[in-house]
Write an enzyme that holds these catalytic residues in place. Structure first.
Site, PDB file in Angstrom:
ATOM      1  N   PHE A 126       7.995  -5.650 -12.207  1.00  0.00           N
ATOM      2  CA  PHE A 126       6.668  -6.198 -12.509  1.00  0.00           C
ATOM      3  C   PHE A 126       5.822  -5.143 -13.235  1.00  0.00           C
ATOM      4  CE2 PHE A 126       2.345  -7.545 -11.147  1.00  0.00           C
ATOM      5  CZ  PHE A 126       2.392  -8.871 -11.545  1.00  0.00           C
ATOM      6  N   ASP A 203       9.310  -3.674  -3.104  1.00  0.00           N
ATOM      7  CA  ASP A 203       8.172  -4.555  -3.339  1.00  0.00           C
ATOM      8  C   ASP A 203       8.591  -5.966  -2.906  1.00  0.00           C
ATOM      9  OD1 ASP A 203       6.252  -6.279  -4.392  1.00  0.00           O
ATOM     10  OD2 ASP A 203       5.854  -4.989  -6.113  1.00  0.00           O
ATOM     11  N   TYR A 228      -1.209 -13.396  -1.083  1.00  0.00           N
ATOM     12  CA  TYR A 228      -1.758 -14.600  -1.720  1.00  0.00           C
ATOM     13  C   TYR A 228      -0.676 -15.496  -2.311  1.00  0.00           C
ATOM     14  CZ  TYR A 228      -1.572 -11.348  -5.704  1.00  0.00           C
ATOM     15  OH  TYR A 228      -1.179 -10.418  -6.625  1.00  0.00           O
ATOM     16  N   LYS A 229       0.597 -15.047  -2.274  1.00  0.00           N
ATOM     17  CA  LYS A 229       1.680 -15.871  -2.812  1.00  0.00           C
ATOM     18  C   LYS A 229       2.201 -16.776  -1.684  1.00  0.00           C
ATOM     19  CE  LYS A 229       2.436 -12.641  -6.549  1.00  0.00           C
ATOM     20  NZ  LYS A 229       3.055 -11.400  -7.008  1.00  0.00           N
ATOM     21  N   ARG A 377       8.375 -21.105 -15.032  1.00  0.00           N
ATOM     22  CA  ARG A 377       8.697 -20.807 -13.627  1.00  0.00           C
ATOM     23  C   ARG A 377       8.249 -21.963 -12.754  1.00  0.00           C
ATOM     24  NH1 ARG A 377       6.418 -15.250 -11.211  1.00  0.00           N
ATOM     25  NH2 ARG A 377       4.522 -16.457 -11.476  1.00  0.00           N
TER      26      ARG A 377
HETATM   27  C1  PLP Z   1       2.250 -10.364  -7.656  1.00  0.00           C
HETATM   28  C2  PLP Z   1       2.889  -9.035  -7.725  1.00  0.00           C
HETATM   29  C3  PLP Z   1       2.134  -7.863  -7.597  1.00  0.00           C
HETATM   30  C4  PLP Z   1       0.637  -7.950  -7.474  1.00  0.00           C
HETATM   31  O1  PLP Z   1       0.001  -6.731  -7.357  1.00  0.00           O
HETATM   32  P1  PLP Z   1      -1.536  -6.638  -7.006  1.00  0.00           P
HETATM   33  O2  PLP Z   1      -1.871  -5.229  -7.289  1.00  0.00           O
HETATM   34  O3  PLP Z   1      -1.705  -6.996  -5.559  1.00  0.00           O
HETATM   35  O4  PLP Z   1      -2.275  -7.596  -7.892  1.00  0.00           O
HETATM   36  C5  PLP Z   1       2.802  -6.657  -7.595  1.00  0.00           C
HETATM   37  N1  PLP Z   1       4.152  -6.589  -7.721  1.00  0.00           N
HETATM   38  C6  PLP Z   1       4.905  -7.705  -7.872  1.00  0.00           C
HETATM   39  C7  PLP Z   1       6.397  -7.596  -7.984  1.00  0.00           C
HETATM   40  C8  PLP Z   1       4.294  -8.951  -7.893  1.00  0.00           C
HETATM   41  O5  PLP Z   1       5.027 -10.052  -8.053  1.00  0.00           O
END
Ligand code: PLP
Length: 417
Positions: A126, A203, A228-229, A377
């Site tokens: 990410f 992660d 939040y997911k 997705r």
């Molecule tokens: C959604 C997501 C994040 C989000 O990070 P925030 O800093 O909390 O916005 C980070 N890593 C991955 C792999 C994600 O899918």
């Protein structure tokens, strides 16, 4: 035998033990088919009600006195989250964002091992993970090493080994790939990093609430993830971090905020870090988001991760079967792996017009999301999605694309996709 009729889908819902959870989320628009729970989960009714009580009775009435009972929420909610990811109490805390938590842990890992200046991740991780790790390494005169990865296949442990040497402080990967939903081999990759003497961070943003994991028994050092997911805690809800118990006091939180101190309210004291997981907080906790995360975690615990994962595999398999029958003839490809054990909670389809299709689908009540360059997705979150929802969504997608409706949408992207 799976078939293409609506009746088949309805029968699966009749037989589904988890179907009742579908009515425990707020559905102001009964026509909406929501396949984006991996970006922002739906709002549980219990969460809405608890937030209303919190606002009226705690924030509104108790005001500053509320901190007496709010103060322990980051640790309490952390423990509840921990129970979903195989972490014994006292090792998870709910705080900050994933990005900030990654930064704290990456810097702590670098500082604790002065001879090791390199962080390792994969090229498909990410963006925030790659950016934060790169920034943390470069500020400490080190570097980020990127393992080239095909995000659709997942990380190949054989290709990682050449990137591991005695200069690596920490290896950080995603459990489930945010684009393709490929599940990475946590056990092998953790073992490999440990053999090279590095610490390991996972992660869990796309796996918590979707794909089970046992952090303690695997021997993972650190983990981060958001709420939040699949945890349904709402926009801006805090992330969490896991630090294995025996590492908590050997490492220092580089952001020495008052909430990381042994006694935040002893304001004359010089900085003394808290013992235990509390050391990894920074500033005042976001109480509204924490309470929402608490409810979300309770709901998932009630449904049970094993049952959720079993349903999730069936939903994504069904979605792929319908795609093969109805969407592949219209120019779609199935880009996620076809092995259910290696696939997380969403399915990614490829189509040259993925962006315009996602816009026209959203207007027709089918909400997924597009990811560049050509990916759509679709996440049938097992807590809130029925088999009939998947059937209906795929019918609408098929009919929209077959009619060419997407070709009327402008090709420029909106800022938020
Ligand atoms: C959604 C997501 C994040 C989000 O990070 P925030 O800093 O909390 O916005 C980070 N890593 C991955 C792999 C994600 O899918």
């Amino acid at each position: 035998m799976t078939d293409l009729t609506r009746m088949w889908a309805e029968q699966q819902d009749v037989d589904d033990e988890l179907a009742v959870f579908g009515s425990r989320v707020y559905r102001p628009d009964p026509d909406l088919l929501y396949l984006d729970g991996n970006s922002l989960g739906m709002l549980p009714i219990a969460t809405r009600d608890r937030l209303r009580r919190l606002v009226d009775e705690e924030w509104g009435r108790d005001l500053v006195r509320g901190w007496q009972h709010w103060e322990s929420l980051p640790v309490d909610v952390g423990d509840r989250i921990g129970s979903l990811i195989g972490a014994a109490p006292g090792q998870v805390i709910a705080c900050d964002s994933v990005s900030v938590n990654l930064y704290k842990l990456a810097v702590a890992a670098l500082e604790a091992q002065p001879g090791r200046k390199v962080l390792v991740t994969d090229s498909g991780n990410f963006p925030s993970d790659r950016y934060v790790l790169q920034g943390a390494a470069e500020r400490r005169k080190g570097q980020l090493r990127l393992v080239p990865t095909d995000p659709f296949a997942g990380i190949n442990p054989d290709s990682v080994s050449t990137y591991l040497a005695d200069d690596v402080a920490m290896v950080a990967f995603s459990h489930v790939d945010y684009r393709s939903a490929a599940i990475n081999d946590v056990v092998t990759l953790t073992e490999q990093a440990h053999q090279a003497g590095a610490l390991v961070l996972w992660d869990l943003a796309h796996s918590i609430g979707s794909v089970p994991i046992d952090l303690d028994s695997i021997g993972v050092d650190f983990a981060v993830g958001c709420t939040y997911k699949y945890l349904n805690a709402g926009p801006g809800s805090p992330a969490f971090l896991y630090v294995r118990r025996d590492l908590q006091e050997r490492l220092a939180n580089p952001i020495q905020g008052w909430w990381s101190a042994a006694d935040p309210f002893d304001m004359d004291a010089p900085y003394t870090p808290a013992n235990g997981i509390g050391r990894w907080q920074t500033g005042s906790p976001p109480i509204l988001g924490l309470v929402a995360a608490d409810e979300g975690a309770a709901l998932l615990a009630e449904a049970g991760m094993v049952r959720l994962r079993a349903k999730s595999m069936r939903l994504t398999e069904y979605l792929i079967m319908l795609s093969d029958s109805w969407l592949v003839p219209l120019g779609f490809g199935v880009a996620s792996t076809r092995e259910p054990e290696l696939r997380g909670g969403h399915v990614v389809l490829a189509h040259d017009e993925a962006y315009r299709i996602s816009r026209v689908a959203a207007a027709a009540g089918v909400v997924g999301d597009a990811r560049p360059p050509n990916l759509l997705r679709l996440a049938p979150a097992p807590l809130t999605t029925s088999f009939t929802d998947v059937w209906e969504a795929m019918v609408r997608l098929r009919d929209l694309v077959a009619s060419g409706a997407h070709l009327t949408v402008p090709a420029e992207r909106d800022r938020v996709t």
